[in-house]
Scaffold this motif. Structure first.
Motif, PDB file in Angstrom:
ATOM      1  N   ILE A  74       0.844  -1.195   0.000  1.00  0.00           N
ATOM      2  CA  ILE A  74       0.000   0.000   0.000  1.00  0.00           C
ATOM      3  C   ILE A  74       0.876   1.240   0.000  1.00  0.00           C
ATOM      4  N   TYR A  75       0.579   2.155  -0.923  1.00  0.00           N
ATOM      5  CA  TYR A  75       1.303   3.417  -0.995  1.00  0.00           C
ATOM      6  C   TYR A  75       0.396   4.599  -0.676  1.00  0.00           C
ATOM      7  N   GLU A  76      -0.856   4.491  -1.114  1.00  0.00           N
ATOM      8  CA  GLU A  76      -1.817   5.576  -0.914  1.00  0.00           C
ATOM      9  C   GLU A  76      -3.051   5.053  -0.188  1.00  0.00           C
ATOM     10  N   LEU A  77      -3.404   5.741   0.862  1.00  0.00           N
ATOM     11  CA  LEU A  77      -4.634   5.438   1.580  1.00  0.00           C
ATOM     12  C   LEU A  77      -5.705   6.437   1.165  1.00  0.00           C
ATOM     13  N   LYS A  78      -6.935   5.985   1.193  1.00  0.00           N
ATOM     14  CA  LYS A  78      -8.063   6.872   0.919  1.00  0.00           C
ATOM     15  C   LYS A  78      -8.994   6.809   2.121  1.00  0.00           C
ATOM     16  N   LEU A  79      -9.351   7.968   2.630  1.00  0.00           N
ATOM     17  CA  LEU A  79     -10.346   8.053   3.689  1.00  0.00           C
ATOM     18  C   LEU A  79     -11.684   8.341   3.026  1.00  0.00           C
ATOM     19  N   GLU A  80     -12.613   7.417   3.189  1.00  0.00           N
ATOM     20  CA  GLU A  80     -13.936   7.551   2.582  1.00  0.00           C
ATOM     21  C   GLU A  80     -14.942   6.779   3.425  1.00  0.00           C
ATOM     22  N   ALA A  81     -15.924   7.477   3.934  1.00  0.00           N
ATOM     23  CA  ALA A  81     -16.956   6.828   4.740  1.00  0.00           C
ATOM     24  C   ALA A  81     -17.948   6.102   3.838  1.00  0.00           C
ATOM     25  N   ASP A  82     -18.499   5.033   4.363  1.00  0.00           N
ATOM     26  CA  ASP A  82     -19.532   4.274   3.677  1.00  0.00           C
ATOM     27  C   ASP A  82     -20.362   3.584   4.751  1.00  0.00           C
ATOM     28  N   VAL A  83     -21.442   3.009   4.375  1.00  0.00           N
ATOM     29  CA  VAL A  83     -22.334   2.361   5.324  1.00  0.00           C
ATOM     30  C   VAL A  83     -21.698   1.076   5.848  1.00  0.00           C
ATOM     31  N   ASP A  84     -21.587   0.983   7.165  1.00  0.00           N
ATOM     32  CA  ASP A  84     -21.225  -0.258   7.854  1.00  0.00           C
ATOM     33  C   ASP A  84     -19.846  -0.830   7.473  1.00  0.00           C
ATOM     34  N   THR A  85     -18.841   0.032   7.324  1.00  0.00           N
ATOM     35  CA  THR A  85     -17.499  -0.446   7.015  1.00  0.00           C
ATOM     36  C   THR A  85     -16.453   0.522   7.551  1.00  0.00           C
ATOM     37  N   ASP A  86     -15.241   0.035   7.725  1.00  0.00           N
ATOM     38  CA  ASP A  86     -14.157   0.920   8.134  1.00  0.00           C
ATOM     39  C   ASP A  86     -13.905   1.944   7.026  1.00  0.00           C
ATOM     40  N   PRO A  87     -13.531   3.170   7.384  1.00  0.00           N
ATOM     41  CA  PRO A  87     -13.439   4.242   6.393  1.00  0.00           C
ATOM     42  C   PRO A  87     -12.084   4.394   5.694  1.00  0.00           C
ATOM     43  N   VAL A  88     -11.202   3.379   5.796  1.00  0.00           N
ATOM     44  CA  VAL A  88      -9.879   3.489   5.184  1.00  0.00           C
ATOM     45  C   VAL A  88      -9.750   2.434   4.089  1.00  0.00           C
ATOM     46  N   TRP A  89      -9.232   2.872   2.934  1.00  0.00           N
ATOM     47  CA  TRP A  89      -9.162   2.035   1.741  1.00  0.00           C
ATOM     48  C   TRP A  89      -7.789   2.179   1.090  1.00  0.00           C
ATOM     49  N   CYS A  90      -7.381   1.164   0.340  1.00  0.00           N
ATOM     50  CA  CYS A  90      -6.218   1.320  -0.541  1.00  0.00           C
ATOM     51  C   CYS A  90      -6.706   2.149  -1.717  1.00  0.00           C
ATOM     52  N   ASN A  91      -6.028   3.240  -2.004  1.00  0.00           N
ATOM     53  CA  ASN A  91      -6.480   4.104  -3.092  1.00  0.00           C
ATOM     54  C   ASN A  91      -6.219   3.490  -4.465  1.00  0.00           C
TER      55      ASN A  91
ATOM     56  N   LYS B 255      -4.998  14.595   9.888  1.00  0.00           N
ATOM     57  CA  LYS B 255      -4.478  14.043  11.144  1.00  0.00           C
ATOM     58  C   LYS B 255      -3.852  12.669  10.922  1.00  0.00           C
ATOM     59  N   ILE B 256      -4.468  11.859  10.072  1.00  0.00           N
ATOM     60  CA  ILE B 256      -3.887  10.556   9.744  1.00  0.00           C
ATOM     61  C   ILE B 256      -2.521  10.757   9.091  1.00  0.00           C
ATOM     62  N   GLN B 257      -2.477  11.642   8.100  1.00  0.00           N
ATOM     63  CA  GLN B 257      -1.228  11.914   7.384  1.00  0.00           C
ATOM     64  C   GLN B 257      -0.135  12.349   8.369  1.00  0.00           C
ATOM     65  N   LYS B 258      -0.492  13.192   9.299  1.00  0.00           N
ATOM     66  CA  LYS B 258       0.479  13.690  10.283  1.00  0.00           C
ATOM     67  C   LYS B 258       0.990  12.559  11.173  1.00  0.00           C
ATOM     68  N   GLU B 259       0.079  11.710  11.650  1.00  0.00           N
ATOM     69  CA  GLU B 259       0.498  10.611  12.523  1.00  0.00           C
ATOM     70  C   GLU B 259       1.318   9.559  11.776  1.00  0.00           C
ATOM     71  N   LEU B 260       1.046   9.375  10.505  1.00  0.00           N
ATOM     72  CA  LEU B 260       1.784   8.373   9.732  1.00  0.00           C
ATOM     73  C   LEU B 260       3.167   8.870   9.294  1.00  0.00           C
ATOM     74  N   LYS B 261       3.404  10.152   9.446  1.00  0.00           N
ATOM     75  CA  LYS B 261       4.723  10.754   9.183  1.00  0.00           C
ATOM     76  C   LYS B 261       5.301  10.362   7.827  1.00  0.00           C
ATOM     77  N   GLY B 262       4.476  10.425   6.790  1.00  0.00           N
ATOM     78  CA  GLY B 262       4.967  10.186   5.437  1.00  0.00           C
ATOM     79  C   GLY B 262       5.049   8.733   5.017  1.00  0.00           C
ATOM     80  N   THR B 263       4.625   7.793   5.870  1.00  0.00           N
ATOM     81  CA  THR B 263       4.644   6.374   5.509  1.00  0.00           C
ATOM     82  C   THR B 263       3.736   6.108   4.309  1.00  0.00           C
ATOM     83  N   TYR B 264       2.589   6.754   4.300  1.00  0.00           N
ATOM     84  CA  TYR B 264       1.606   6.638   3.219  1.00  0.00           C
ATOM     85  C   TYR B 264       1.145   8.034   2.837  1.00  0.00           C
TER      86      TYR B 264
END
Length: 116
Positions: A10-27, A87-96
């Motif tokens: 995984i290189y890029e994460l996508k934050l996207e809400a949807d019904v009844d699922t975790d909001p993080v996806w492989c972009n 905030k995710i980007q900041k905590e991941l410190k450039g990992t993704y």
């Protein structure tokens, strides 16, 4: 963390809400990722779960129509999502690289209602 990409990297994460699922996806491949596997703080994971649970509150699901003030509610949700992705980007410190995909469902419902 692994995804469904050919090399499972995984290189890029996508934050996207949807019904009844975790909001993080492989972009790249669109694979839904386990929030618990993301190397971020428990506090941020809680905020992400709370945000994701609120997805679609601007829709009256029983009557399949937009709630009053639905566009404003969706806009607020999208603003919070943008903030959380930073905030995710900041905590991941450039990992993704973290991208945010806003909801556009209120506009779709508005267009649907205008055609009726």
């Amino acid at each position: 963390m692994e995804c469904c990409c050919e090399n499972m990297k995984i290189y890029e994460l996508k934050l996207e809400a949807d019904v009844d699922t975790d909001p993080v996806w492989c972009n790249r491949c669109g694979c839904n990722l386990e929030l618990d596997e993301l190397p971020i703080s428990l506090e941020l994971k809680k905020k992400l779960r709370d945000w994701a649970i609120q997805y679609g509150e601007w829709i009256d699901w029983d009557n399949d129509k937009l709630r009053e003030n639905g566009l404003e509610l969706e806009t607020e949700h999208n603003q919070m999502g943008q903030s959380l992705s930073s905030k995710i980007q900041k905590e991941l410190k450039g990992t993704y690289t973290v991208l945010f995909s806003p909801s556009h469902s209120a506009i779709l419902y508005m267009n649907k209602e205008s055609r009726l």
